[in-house]
Enzyme design. Structure first.
Site, PDB file in Angstrom:
ATOM      1  CG  HIS A 108      26.123  41.378  15.986  1.00  0.00           C
ATOM      2  ND1 HIS A 108      25.861  40.325  16.834  1.00  0.00           N
ATOM      3  CD2 HIS A 108      25.464  41.086  14.835  1.00  0.00           C
ATOM      4  CE1 HIS A 108      25.081  39.449  16.221  1.00  0.00           C
ATOM      5  NE2 HIS A 108      24.828  39.873  15.011  1.00  0.00           N
ATOM      6  CE  LYS A 166      15.273  33.184  13.751  1.00  0.00           C
ATOM      7  NZ  LYS A 166      15.902  34.359  13.116  1.00  0.00           N
ATOM      8  NE  ARG A 210      28.157  36.935   9.202  1.00  0.00           N
ATOM      9  CZ  ARG A 210      27.224  36.286   9.870  1.00  0.00           C
ATOM     10  NH1 ARG A 210      27.533  35.712  11.005  1.00  0.00           N
ATOM     11  NH2 ARG A 210      26.004  36.203   9.413  1.00  0.00           N
ATOM     12  CB  SER A 246      24.389  34.891  17.045  1.00  0.00           C
ATOM     13  OG  SER A 246      24.571  36.271  17.059  1.00  0.00           O
TER      14      SER A 246
HETATM   15  P1  ADP Z   1      19.788  38.028  11.436  1.00  0.00           P
HETATM   16  O1  ADP Z   1      18.970  36.936  12.054  1.00  0.00           O
HETATM   17  O2  ADP Z   1      18.974  39.204  10.952  1.00  0.00           O
HETATM   18  O3  ADP Z   1      20.832  37.606  10.444  1.00  0.00           O
HETATM   19  P2  ADP Z   1      22.005  38.447  13.199  1.00  0.00           P
HETATM   20  O4  ADP Z   1      21.959  38.948  14.589  1.00  0.00           O
HETATM   21  O5  ADP Z   1      22.520  37.085  12.974  1.00  0.00           O
HETATM   22  O6  ADP Z   1      20.526  38.629  12.693  1.00  0.00           O
HETATM   23  O7  ADP Z   1      22.829  39.442  12.279  1.00  0.00           O
HETATM   24  C1  ADP Z   1      22.509  40.802  12.176  1.00  0.00           C
HETATM   25  C2  ADP Z   1      23.475  41.502  11.214  1.00  0.00           C
HETATM   26  O8  ADP Z   1      24.798  41.425  11.733  1.00  0.00           O
HETATM   27  C3  ADP Z   1      23.543  40.897   9.813  1.00  0.00           C
HETATM   28  O9  ADP Z   1      23.724  41.940   8.881  1.00  0.00           O
HETATM   29  C4  ADP Z   1      24.774  40.039   9.866  1.00  0.00           C
HETATM   30  O10 ADP Z   1      25.345  39.882   8.582  1.00  0.00           O
HETATM   31  C5  ADP Z   1      25.650  40.892  10.751  1.00  0.00           C
HETATM   32  N1  ADP Z   1      26.696  40.101  11.393  1.00  0.00           N
HETATM   33  C6  ADP Z   1      26.556  39.004  12.157  1.00  0.00           C
HETATM   34  N2  ADP Z   1      27.765  38.530  12.547  1.00  0.00           N
HETATM   35  C7  ADP Z   1      28.670  39.365  12.003  1.00  0.00           C
HETATM   36  C8  ADP Z   1      30.101  39.417  11.998  1.00  0.00           C
HETATM   37  N3  ADP Z   1      30.856  38.497  12.602  1.00  0.00           N
HETATM   38  N4  ADP Z   1      30.671  40.427  11.322  1.00  0.00           N
HETATM   39  C9  ADP Z   1      29.910  41.348  10.682  1.00  0.00           C
HETATM   40  N5  ADP Z   1      28.609  41.346  10.616  1.00  0.00           N
HETATM   41  C10 ADP Z   1      27.973  40.372  11.274  1.00  0.00           C
END
Ligand code: ADP
Length: 152
Positions: A17, A41, A90, A129
């Site tokens: 992120h 959730k 990703r 995450s």
């Molecule tokens: P959601 O539940 O909306 O997917 P996340 O917190 O998991 O929420 O992800 C939010 C955003 O961050 C999404 O666009 C996801 O693709 C991006 N993201 C998560 N991990 C990575 C990573 N390792 N590299 C790039 N983008 C990421």
């Protein structure tokens, strides 16, 4: 003013992120990192802690805000006068999933919202995450995967 919203669960924020945030900062006048809160959730970290982790890791950027919302992303963007949604990609699975959401958001916002995608830097694309939560649950070392604010 170009404003983008980066929506997500951020449970917790990871270096993946952070990579997207850092690279988006120069692209917009304002970037709002917004935790989409869904009361149904189950989260590992409370909303307050997730906000705190993000705030501490982005406080050195002048144009980044941290917020939360529990409405539709498009409604939240309208409220904030944001024209862009920021998302990270990703892998091909992210692309397929995000494609449908981006088309939907553009349609239901009457073409007022564009989704901007950034590809994760190589070396960060394996981080998620959910993997971090699993390592925390098993008592492993997750410090190399998250910003310092998550463990200090
Ligand atoms: P959601 O539940 O909306 O997917 P996340 O917190 O998991 O929420 O992800 C939010 C955003 O961050 C999404 O666009 C996801 O693709 C991006 N993201 C998560 N991990 C990575 C990573 N390792 N590299 C790039 N983008 C990421």
């Amino acid at each position: 003013m170009k404003t983008a919203v980066f929506p997500g669960s951020f449970d917790p924020i990871t270096l993946g992120h952070y990579d997207i945030i850092e690279r988006a900062v120069p692209l917009f006048d304002k970037l709002i990192i917004a935790i989409g809160y869904n009361s149904q959730k189950k989260y590992m970290f409370s909303l307050e802690r997730r906000m705190e982790f993000i705030k501490k890791s982005v406080e050195h950027f002048g144009n980044v805000e941290v917020d939360h919302f529990s409405t539709l992303t498009v409604d939240y963007c309208k409220e904030k006068n944001a024209q862009f949604i920021l998302r990270g990609l990703r892998n091909p699975a992210d692309f397929e999933f995000e494609k449908a959401i981006a088309h939907t958001n553009r349609t239901i916002s009457h073409k007022n919202l564009e989704t901007v995608f950034l590809l994760t830097s190589s070396g960060k694309s394996f981080i998620s995450s959910s993997i971090v939560r699993e390592i925390i649950n098993m008592g492993g070392d997750y410090k190399l995967l998250v910003p310092k604010s998550v463990y200090v």
